[in-house]
Design a protein around this motif. Structure first.
Motif, short mmCIF file in Angstrom:
data_model
loop_
_atom_site.label_atom_id
_atom_site.label_comp_id
_atom_site.label_asym_id
_atom_site.label_seq_id
_atom_site.Cartn_x
_atom_site.Cartn_y
_atom_site.Cartn_z
N GLY A 368 39.49 -60.87 76.74
CA GLY A 368 38.31 -60.64 77.70
C GLY A 368 38.66 -59.53 78.73
N ILE A 369 39.78 -59.09 79.06
CA ILE A 369 39.74 -57.96 79.95
C ILE A 369 39.60 -56.77 79.34
CG2 ILE A 369 41.78 -56.85 81.41
CD1 ILE A 369 40.65 -59.48 82.79
N LEU A 370 40.11 -56.61 78.25
CA LEU A 370 39.99 -55.53 77.25
C LEU A 370 38.32 -55.21 76.83
CD1 LEU A 370 40.88 -52.96 75.35
CD2 LEU A 370 41.47 -54.99 73.71
N THR A 371 37.91 -56.09 76.60
CA THR A 371 36.54 -55.81 75.90
C THR A 371 35.26 -56.15 77.14
OG1 THR A 371 36.55 -58.24 74.97
CG2 THR A 371 37.57 -56.45 73.40
N SER A 372 35.89 -56.41 78.30
CA SER A 372 34.92 -56.64 79.29
C SER A 372 33.91 -55.63 79.54
CB SER A 372 35.36 -57.23 80.64
OG SER A 372 36.20 -55.78 81.16
N ALA A 373 34.54 -54.22 79.44
CA ALA A 373 33.69 -52.96 79.66
C ALA A 373 32.72 -52.86 78.45
CB ALA A 373 34.54 -51.90 79.59
N ILE A 374 33.04 -52.78 77.23
CA ILE A 374 32.06 -53.00 76.04
C ILE A 374 30.99 -53.91 76.44
CG2 ILE A 374 33.28 -54.09 74.29
CD1 ILE A 374 31.24 -50.90 73.69
N THR A 375 31.39 -55.11 76.77
CA THR A 375 30.37 -56.25 76.73
C THR A 375 29.54 -55.87 77.75
OG1 THR A 375 32.32 -57.79 75.98
CG2 THR A 375 30.41 -58.62 77.18
N GLY A 376 29.85 -55.53 78.87
CA GLY A 376 28.96 -55.43 79.93
C GLY A 376 27.76 -54.17 79.48
N LYS A 377 28.32 -53.06 78.67
CA LYS A 377 27.67 -52.16 78.14
C LYS A 377 26.36 -52.73 77.17
CE LYS A 377 27.73 -47.31 76.66
NZ LYS A 377 28.03 -46.89 75.54
N LEU A 378 27.02 -53.44 76.30
CA LEU A 378 26.08 -54.27 75.27
C LEU A 378 25.11 -54.84 75.79
CD1 LEU A 378 28.83 -55.03 72.68
CD2 LEU A 378 27.01 -53.45 72.47
N ILE A 379 25.49 -55.97 76.81
CA ILE A 379 24.37 -56.68 77.46
C ILE A 379 23.34 -55.91 78.16
CG2 ILE A 379 24.19 -58.21 79.23
CD1 ILE A 379 25.57 -59.64 76.64
N THR A 380 23.83 -54.94 78.61
CA THR A 380 22.75 -53.86 79.34
C THR A 380 21.86 -53.28 78.55
OG1 THR A 380 24.41 -53.32 81.05
CG2 THR A 380 22.64 -52.03 80.87
N GLU A 381 22.37 -53.16 77.31
CA GLU A 381 21.76 -52.50 76.24
C GLU A 381 20.65 -53.45 75.71
OE1 GLU A 381 24.74 -49.46 74.68
OE2 GLU A 381 24.87 -51.22 73.37
N LEU A 382 20.98 -54.67 75.55
CA LEU A 382 20.10 -55.80 75.09
C LEU A 382 18.97 -56.29 76.08
CD1 LEU A 382 22.79 -58.56 73.54
CD2 LEU A 382 20.98 -57.14 72.33
N VAL A 383 19.46 -56.13 77.30
CA VAL A 383 18.52 -56.50 78.39
C VAL A 383 17.52 -55.41 78.39
CG1 VAL A 383 18.23 -56.92 80.93
CG2 VAL A 383 20.06 -58.11 79.90
N THR A 384 17.88 -54.17 78.51
CA THR A 384 16.81 -53.25 78.58
C THR A 384 16.23 -52.73 77.08
OG1 THR A 384 18.74 -51.53 78.29
CG2 THR A 384 17.92 -52.09 80.21
N GLU A 385 16.57 -53.64 75.91
CA GLU A 385 16.01 -53.48 74.68
C GLU A 385 16.25 -52.06 74.05
OE1 GLU A 385 11.89 -54.86 75.36
OE2 GLU A 385 12.57 -56.96 74.90
N GLN A 386 17.57 -51.52 74.09
CA GLN A 386 17.77 -50.28 73.35
C GLN A 386 18.60 -50.76 72.32
OE1 GLN A 386 19.86 -47.72 76.38
NE2 GLN A 386 19.33 -49.06 77.73
N PRO A 387 18.64 -50.00 71.31
CA PRO A 387 19.61 -50.01 70.28
C PRO A 387 21.14 -50.27 70.80
CG PRO A 387 18.79 -47.63 70.17
CD PRO A 387 18.33 -48.43 71.23
N THR A 388 21.95 -51.03 70.30
CA THR A 388 23.18 -51.58 70.76
C THR A 388 24.40 -50.44 70.12
OG1 THR A 388 23.39 -53.10 69.06
CG2 THR A 388 22.72 -53.78 71.17
N SER A 389 25.28 -50.08 71.15
CA SER A 389 26.24 -49.28 70.84
C SER A 389 27.09 -49.72 69.34
CB SER A 389 27.18 -49.16 71.85
OG SER A 389 26.52 -48.60 73.00
N ILE A 390 27.09 -50.87 69.02
CA ILE A 390 27.69 -51.31 67.83
C ILE A 390 26.80 -52.55 67.37
CG2 ILE A 390 30.15 -50.74 68.42
CD1 ILE A 390 30.62 -53.68 69.01
N ASP A 391 26.85 -52.63 66.10
CA ASP A 391 25.99 -53.62 65.32
C ASP A 391 26.66 -55.05 65.81
OD1 ASP A 391 24.69 -55.20 63.56
OD2 ASP A 391 26.03 -55.02 61.82
#
Lengths: 405, 467
Positions: A368-391
């Motif tokens: 969770g510490i390691l992958t918190s950053a990408i998770t924050g980014k992915l959730i932001t992408e989902l909330v703003t309805e952008q394509p996600t950085s990874i599948d």
């Protein structure tokens, strides 16, 4: 009425990262709700950013999946079944490595713009080999990840001695994952949280979540000890407790459960380690203030967070074998944390079909510490309805739909 | 349950010893675990080396010390002492992990009595870490157990009845006591006259101490307290100033005192680390800090685990004895060695005594109730957590940034993460959070296993279970 665009439930590394990235990249009105519970994994964590190490079952995973050397010593001459290192699927490598890549910039950004310091240290992670079986195991690890060969260094006994002079002379060498580093885990959480606050996120700290508010198939907010918080999107980042909230939001269960890990901490010591270490017994990291952190057990005991001497002895013996200088130190503190485990060790991220206004950001198990950053980014992408950085397909909760467990 | 199983008592002070003696009276064996080399607790342990005379210790103290000794001697065939033994925490079900004789052992318990006492409430102010600045109980311990003079020219600052007592003891030990500074005003004490009459003998003792001080021209200042301590390498000077009713010093009237040591005593905190590690439920009390939730028999939220003496709330040694006896009586009753009627009769007798002490003590608690002025003694750069060197400003900034509980404060500032596990700093931090209005779920600096550091080398030994 308190109305937000996004309410984040859970202020551990993942929830706090979501708050930070959402507040950095959008103008949305955001609230973060957190209650410190006993066993909270972010606080208990070692703070390793061991992207490759964790993906191949070292670091925090080493006790979970026994190395050849351990199997041999336990077999006492009997035949040892052939085994492969416990390697997570490619989608996890991508997820972990992408997150890992974000840290250098994130560190600078939080320090310069928000004056918070989560003590990012470039350490590498060395797998120490004591014997031929360890070496075979290391061989298997390396041959399993040919595309990452430039991130791996082989060290013979001489090189190891010059880089880590306090490691036992019995060691025959090491492999070093050069991109695996460390942070101070609770400073990381506090850094995300404080930066999010500076960006305008409303913090409901020390606030108990009572229930999920729903209208039909739509999640519309949280009922908390500080009143109702209405929202368009609820992010579930409640760690080992995530299923409770999920159940209320969806009427179904998902397989997130606590996996206890005990940790042993030494008194402060002068700098005796240049990098982080994993052996076949434990992982060892010297933190920014000099304490040596030794982890960790893997136990399924519900929400129990007590320490037990057997595990503390196991971890301590493993660490003393590797770093004999620990014989001169004391155990200052032990604790236990609850990793949010899932059956396939992958996190659970994103939407839930049939439920509006709800996102999962949970099940991060031991990374969770390691992958918190990408998770924050992915959730932001989902909330703003952008394509996600990874599948996100392999991480969707629907993968458990046909699983009776 | 076999009747021969010993009751395990942690702490050999007044309450632990009284519990063991009461159990012994009914032929129930017990084991007292104490971290020092002598029973009696901090208050009645006495000198740690043999000495013929103790001229600086008053008759009351000597009487109480010998009373405790007598209680123990009378029943000692039922009492096993495990001295110089530390309890590191629970280990598995119904066992304690002990550090004794250079190794680890475990000890099984059915009935467990925690009589772990209290520790001093540390109040940070500029200069509080200078050598020579001591807490009042520590000063007293040096005269009583160490038999050394803590300083040659001293002032005492704080609140409550310990101030005049220690002042007299220091003077008898040959220390030049330059002044005693009680934070609360005299008229506040006068209001408690009725409460103090519940223990007329103690009140008279107090008065005779005051007249002793007067006779020896030791000035006792009401409504005065510490502002700061100064010195290059050691304490050389303290500043004292008049306190208002909120204990805010009037710095314009601060005056310097040349001293080489001071005793600072603004109260005590129940020592609850073991109880918390055992998972016993606690409530917050302003006087004692966190204290365990207990029933009338001092039984905690965990069956067969009792908490007595100052660790269950600060009432002093006489009350601690009563509490140890009541818990023991209940165990005797539970084991079927005493019928309900007799036990109730015995218990009521002890309870009446306990109630009188309580009323007396509450008078002093009201008089000495901690005021918020103390919180502003440290300046921004004053270290409040000395293990981790966290400053007051780090704490107030974190609270201004939305921190509402002790755990988050710890994560943010490292307060309480050091070797002392928050014993020194957490009371101050808790007061700060309360002052900021965060009095719900404020939390604790969670005690961690092991309660005392243990050498890594102990981890190589195999464990012996004691039978």
């Amino acid at each position: 009425m308190n109305k937000y665009d996004v309410v984040i439930a859970g202020g551990g590394a993942v929830g706090a990262a979501c708050a930070y990235f959402l507040s950095r990249d959008t103008d949305l009105k955001i609230a973060l709700v957190d209650l410190k519970k006993s066993g909270n994994a972010s606080r208990a964590s070692a703070g390793g950013l061991w992207a490759i190490g964790e993906s191949v079952g070292l670091g925090c995973g080493v006790i979970f999946f026994k190395t050849l050397s351990k199997l041999h010593s336990e077999a006492k001459g009997e035949e040892v079944p052939t085994m492969r290192p416990h390697q997570l699927p490619d989608c996890f490598f991508e997820f972990a490595l992408k997150s890992n890549d974000m840290y250098p910039d994130l560190y600078e950004e939080l320090r310069t713009k928000h004056d918070v310091d989560f003590k990012f240290e470039r350490t590498g992670l060395k797998f120490i080999m004591y014997n031929r079986e360890d070496e075979l195991y290391a061989d298997q690890i390396v041959s399993g990840i040919p595309h990452l060969s430039d991130q791996i260094r082989w060290l013979d006994a001489e090189q190891l001695k010059s880089e880590e002079p306090y490691v036992t002379p019995d060691a025959i060498g090491a492999i070093d994952f050069i991109c695996d580093h460390q942070v101070n885990p609770y400073r990381l959480v506090e850094a995300y949280t404080e930066a999010a606050r500076q960006n305008g996120v409303e913090l409901f700290l020390n606030t108990e979540i009572q229930s999920v508010l729903k209208e039909g198939n739509r999640v519309v907010g949280l009922k908390t000890a500080s009143g109702d918080l209405h929202c368009d999107t609820l992010v579930n980042a409640t760690g080992a407790w995530a299923n409770e909230l999920y159940k209320q939001a969806t009427g179904k269960d998902m397989p997130v459960y606590p996996v206890k890990g005990q940790i042993v901490l030494s008194e402060r010591m002068p700098k005796i380690m240049n990098g982080c270490i994993s052996t076949s017994d434990c992982y060892i990291a010297q933190k920014d203030n000099g304490e040596i952190l030794i982890g960790s057990s893997t136990e399924e005991k519900g929400f129990d967070t007590t320490n037990s001497l057997d595990k503390i002895q196991e971890l301590s013996r493993g660490a003393m074998k590797c770093l004999p200088i620990l014989n001169e130190s004391n155990i200052k503190r032990c604790w236990a944390g609850l990793r949010p485990g899932t059956p396939d060790e992958l996190p659970i991220l994103g939407k839930v079909s049939g439920v509006e206004g709800y996102l999962n950001a949970c099940g991060h198990f031991r990374t969770g510490i390691l992958t918190s950053a990408i998770t924050g980014k992915l959730i932001t992408e989902l909330v703003t309805e952008q394509p996600t950085s990874i599948d996100l397909t392999p991480f969707n909760v629907s993968r458990f739909d046909n699983d009776p467990t | 349950m076999k009747k021969s199983n010993p009751v395990v008592i942690v702490g050999g002070g007044p309450s632990g010893t009284a519990a063991a003696a009461m159990l012994g009276k009914y032929q129930i064996p017990s084991i007292i675990i104490d971290e020092t080399s002598k029973i009696g607790g901090v208050i009645y342990r006495g000198p740690l080396r043999n000495t013929a005379t103790l001229p600086h210790l008053d008759d009351n103290l000597q009487r109480a010390m010998s009373a405790l000794r007598t209680r123990y001697e009378k029943h000692k065939s039922f009492i096993e002492l495990k001295l110089q033994t530390r309890v590191l925490g629970p280990e598995g079900d119904q066992h304690l992990l002990l550090s004794e004789g250079g190794g680890l052992t475990t000890l099984e318990h059915n009935e467990l009595i925690l009589a772990t006492g209290c520790h001093e409430r540390s109040v940070p102010f500029p200069g509080w870490q200078l050598p020579g600045v001591m807490l009042l109980g520590g000063v007293q311990l040096q005269i009583k157990s160490g038999l050394v003079k803590p300083g040659s020219k001293m002032a005492l600052l704080g609140t409550g009845p310990l101030l005049p007592l220690v002042a007299c003891q220091l003077h008898k030990a040959g220390v030049d006591v330059v002044g005693v500074y009680e934070a609360s005003a005299f008229n506040k004490l006068a209001k408690e006259a009725v409460a103090l009459l519940h223990k007329p003998k103690l009140t008279l003792n107090g008065l005779s101490m005051m007249s002793y001080l007067k006779k020896h021209q030791i000035l006792f200042h009401y409504g005065y307290g510490i502002v700061s301590a100064q010195g290059d390498k050691y304490l050389e000077q303290v500043s004292v100033a008049p306190y208002d009713d909120q204990w805010r010093p009037d710095r314009s009237q601060a005056k310097p005192l040349d001293v080489d040591a001071i005793g600072v005593g603004y109260g005590f905190v129940a020592r609850t680390q073991l109880a918390m590690l055992l998972g016993i439920e606690h409530d917050y009390s302003k006087v004692s800090g966190y204290i365990p939730k207990l029933d009338d028999n001092y039984q905690s939220s965990q069956k067969n685990t009792y908490v007595v003496g100052d660790s269950s709330g600060l009432l002093g040694a006489d009350a601690a004895i009563c509490e140890g006896q009541i818990a023991a009586l209940n165990i005797v009753h539970q084991r079927g060695l005493l019928d309900s009627a007799t036990m109730e009769k015995e218990r009521r007798k002890i309870e009446r005594k306990h109630a009188r002490i309580k009323r007396f003590r509450f008078g002093f608690d009201r008089f000495s109730a901690r005021q918020t002025g103390l919180l502003d003694l440290p300046q921004d750069d004053t270290v409040v957590c000395r293990c981790e060197q966290a400053t007051k400003k780090q704490l107030t900034d974190a609270i201004a940034e939305g921190v509402k509980d002790l755990t988050t404060l710890k994560m943010r500032t490292r307060i309480g993460m050091g070797d002392c596990q928050g014993k020194t700093c957490s009371s101050y931090a808790l007061d700060l959070l309360h002052q900021a209005g965060h009095d719900k779920n404020t939390g604790v600096i969670k005690p961690r296993f092991p309660l005392d550091p243990i050498p890594f080398t102990f981890m190589e030994e195999t464990l012996n279970e004691q039978v």
